[in-house]
Design an enzyme around this catalytic site. Structure first.
Site, PDB file in Angstrom:
ATOM      1  N   ASP A  36       0.835  -1.199   0.000  1.00 46.28           N
ATOM      2  CA  ASP A  36       0.000   0.000   0.000  1.00 46.28           C
ATOM      3  C   ASP A  36       0.870   1.248   0.000  1.00 46.28           C
ATOM      4  O   ASP A  36       2.019   1.220  -0.444  1.00 46.28           O
ATOM      5  CB  ASP A  36      -0.937  -0.037   1.218  1.00 46.28           C
ATOM      6  CG  ASP A  36      -2.291   0.577   0.919  1.00 46.28           C
ATOM      7  OD1 ASP A  36      -2.354   1.802   0.742  1.00 46.28           O
ATOM      8  OD2 ASP A  36      -3.277  -0.169   0.874  1.00 46.28           O
ATOM      9  N   HIS A  51      -3.952   5.911   3.692  1.00 44.44           N
ATOM     10  CA  HIS A  51      -4.634   4.772   3.078  1.00 44.44           C
ATOM     11  C   HIS A  51      -4.117   3.455   3.650  1.00 44.44           C
ATOM     12  O   HIS A  51      -4.898   2.599   4.098  1.00 44.44           O
ATOM     13  CB  HIS A  51      -4.418   4.832   1.562  1.00 44.44           C
ATOM     14  CG  HIS A  51      -5.258   3.884   0.773  1.00 44.44           C
ATOM     15  ND1 HIS A  51      -4.884   2.589   0.528  1.00 44.44           N
ATOM     16  CD2 HIS A  51      -6.448   4.054   0.148  1.00 44.44           C
ATOM     17  CE1 HIS A  51      -5.809   1.992  -0.213  1.00 44.44           C
ATOM     18  NE2 HIS A  51      -6.766   2.869  -0.460  1.00 44.44           N
ATOM     19  N   SER A  78     -11.104  -0.550  -1.301  1.00 43.52           N
ATOM     20  CA  SER A  78      -9.852  -0.565  -0.553  1.00 43.52           C
ATOM     21  C   SER A  78     -10.066  -0.981   0.892  1.00 43.52           C
ATOM     22  O   SER A  78      -9.157  -1.506   1.534  1.00 43.52           O
ATOM     23  CB  SER A  78      -9.204   0.828  -0.563  1.00 43.52           C
ATOM     24  OG  SER A  78      -8.593   1.105  -1.793  1.00 43.52           O
TER      25      SER A  78
END
Length: 567
Positions: A73, A300, A472
């Site tokens: 990621d 994220h 996600s």
């Protein structure tokens, strides 16, 4: 990198959020914070039944073993209070001694590795892949010499098809990015005058209704105020609090559209060579990068990690699905932009070689010039018995019609994927009537399951927590679920974990709200036809696949044959 659906979409998103949270502030709503763990059979909410899965497995007398989950990621805040106890640490590396103690080619890789950094720092914003493809192939296929163009198009049909697809997307998205940036820049400048329209009153629907706009700009301001007045996070707040709230929302919106408008779709922007210093076109090159696990923007990746293995701490009740069993290995490969195929392939190999048994991949893109290298890495993971968990994407598209790379189908017309160790995940909601998140991609053959991916509360940098949404977020729910199964039943193979999750999903025939009149039902837009249930998957796996590991006391002793000497 396909970002989660962010606050930049707030002009249309707040009202629906408010309807689901009644009048309670989402940041105080502990039920909403943990909704994705719920048991559907008792709550009628499509959670994944986390706690009952643990209870079932423990009732069988099973003892868990730690499962390392690689998070490929944007980076992870490894010292986040909700994550620090569940971070993987390389047992064969001495921290910060500047040596490659375990001889794996990566110096001081304690928590993982960063493939988008180098001696000169770390990549933050990078191009979208369509930008890179257009830049590379435009002079080849649409140069000054038309005869040369035609010859190249005939000689490289696959590359030409990719170029034309990339060009179409690039043209459309670059315009949208500029328009979005201009729109939210305009709204940001309006905030002081917008708040002034409240005339000192707290934000309520009644106060907004009393405003009589005299200009087009004021009418736009009233529209914005009217929508956010429905949001429990800001409803009833003072003008000063409303301004603070709007400032934060506009910052996030501009942080989203600004990079797109100025860099991601800019043919002249290329940070790679100066920062990373590798030969990007050399897919055999693997030893590059640094150990900067967090990078410039780990929001994220940190959120994803918390969904897998976050631990409750302090007043925070948030916990990941695999919070009792999973350890997070962070492999940074995804910038603010699109991931590069070389980095993805190397990230997979690094995680596999260093002990990860599950890899979460919450990223994707519409074109993939180096897909062969990624597919080779997929096969490498399969050969090593590693499960790949992949987000389906946030374009609200059928991925058989609009391919979302990396994919486990070499051709959308293939009956089966070319590997058996990948599970592709769509995003579901806590609203049974609108069960498919309206951004989620789908396809009955190419998406295996759905999992909660809207209004997901998890860890973010600086020791904080936020709600984010996207496939996600759904993907790490499944990665966490897989870690639970594998921890208690270490003999499970990736394909058995996938079968267990697919076969036991809680189905629904509600309208899927897709852009088609054909198969427009939730049970027809994925292989499973429903949302995963970890408790049911645990029972299925235990019943069909579990094999107890023999101990010394249970191993049958074979009689030892005496050697007879020849006469």
């Amino acid at each position: 990198m396909k970002r989660i659906i962010i606050a930049a979409c707030f002009l249309t998103g707040f009202a629906s959020f408010a309807q689901n949270t009644a009048t309670l502030d989402p940041m105080q709503d502990k039920d909403l914070m943990t909704w994705y763990h719920k048991d559907f059979s008792s709550s009628n909410v499509y959670g994944v039944n986390t706690e009952n899965a643990y209870k079932y497995l423990e009732s069988k007398g099973l003892k868990p073993k730690t499962v390392v989950v690689g998070v490929l990621d944007s980076g992870v805040e490894v010292d986040h209070p909700g994550l620090v106890k569940n971070m993987w640490k390389n047992p064969n590396e001495v921290p910060n001694n500047g040596k490659d103690d375990d001889n794996n080619g990566y110096i001081d890789d304690i928590y993982g590795w960063n493939f988008i950094g180098g001696k000169n720092g770390d990549i933050d914003i990078d191009n979208m892949e369509v930008t890179r493809v257009v830049k590379k192939y435009q002079p080849v296929f649409e140069g000054e010499n038309s005869s040369t163009n035609k010859a190249n198009q005939a000689k490289m049909p696959e590359e030409f098809a990719m170029y034309m697809k990339a060009k179409e997307i690039f043209t459309k998205k670059s315009v949208e990015a500029k328009q979005g940036y201009e729109t939210y820049s305009r709204i940001q400048k309006m905030i002081p005058s917008m708040v002034a329209l409240l005339n000192g009153k707290n934000l309520t629907p009644e106060a907004v209704s009393a405003i009589k706009p005299s200009t087009q700009e004021q009418a736009m301001a009233v529209s914005v105020l009217g929508q956010i007045a429905q949001d429990p996070a800001v409803k009833g707040k003072s003008p000063a609090e409303v301004q603070k709230y709007l400032d934060a929302q506009m910052k996030e919106a501009l942080d989203y559209y600004g990079p797109q408008a100025t860099k991601q779709y800019n043919l002249d922007f290329d940070p790679r060579a100066e920062i990373v210093g590798d030969n990007y076109d050399d897919y055999s090159e693997r030893k590059y990068g640094n150990n900067h696990y967090e990078g410039p923007d780990a929001k994220h990746g940190t959120h994803v990690a918390g969904i897998i293995a976050g631990l409750p701490q302090g007043k925070e009740i948030q916990h990941g699905v695999g919070y009792k069993v999973a350890k997070i290995m962070t492999v940074r490969a995804v910038p603010n932009g699109d991931e590069r195929d070389k980095d993805v392939a190397n990230a997979i190999r690094y995680a596999v070689d260093n002990g990860a048994k599950i890899l979460n991949m919450s990223f994707g893109k519409p074109v993939s010039p180096g897909k062969a290298a990624v597919w080779d890495a997929f096969k490498y993971a399969q050969d090593k018995g590693v499960l790949l968990v992949k987000a389906a994407g946030n374009e609200n598209e059928n991925i058989a019609e609009n391919v979302y790379y990396p994919t486990n189908f070499k051709d959308v017309n293939d009956a089966k994927p070319f590997i058996n160790n990948m599970i592709v995940v769509g995003a579901s909601t806590n609203d049974n009537e609108f069960l498919r998140a309206d951004f989620s991609n789908y396809n009955q053959k190419m998406v295996n399951v759905f999992a909660p991916g809207e209004k997901i509360y998890s860890t973010v940098p600086d020791g904080k927590y936020e709600y984010l949404q996207g496939t996600s977020m759904a993907s790490p729910v499944v990665a966490g679920a897989a870690s639970v199964l594998l921890a208690y039943m270490p003999n499970l193979k990736p394909e058995q974990i996938i079968e267990s999750l697919v076969k036991t999903s809680n189905k629904s025939s509600v309208n899927a709200m897709i852009n088609s009149n054909t198969n427009n039902r939730f049970d027809l837009i994925s292989e499973a036809g429903g949302v995963i249930d970890v408790r049911k998957a645990a029972e299925y796996a235990y019943t069909n696949f579990y094999k107890a590991t023999p101990t010394k006391s249970t191993v049958a002793k074979k009689p030892i044959k005496k050697r007879v000497k020849s006469k």
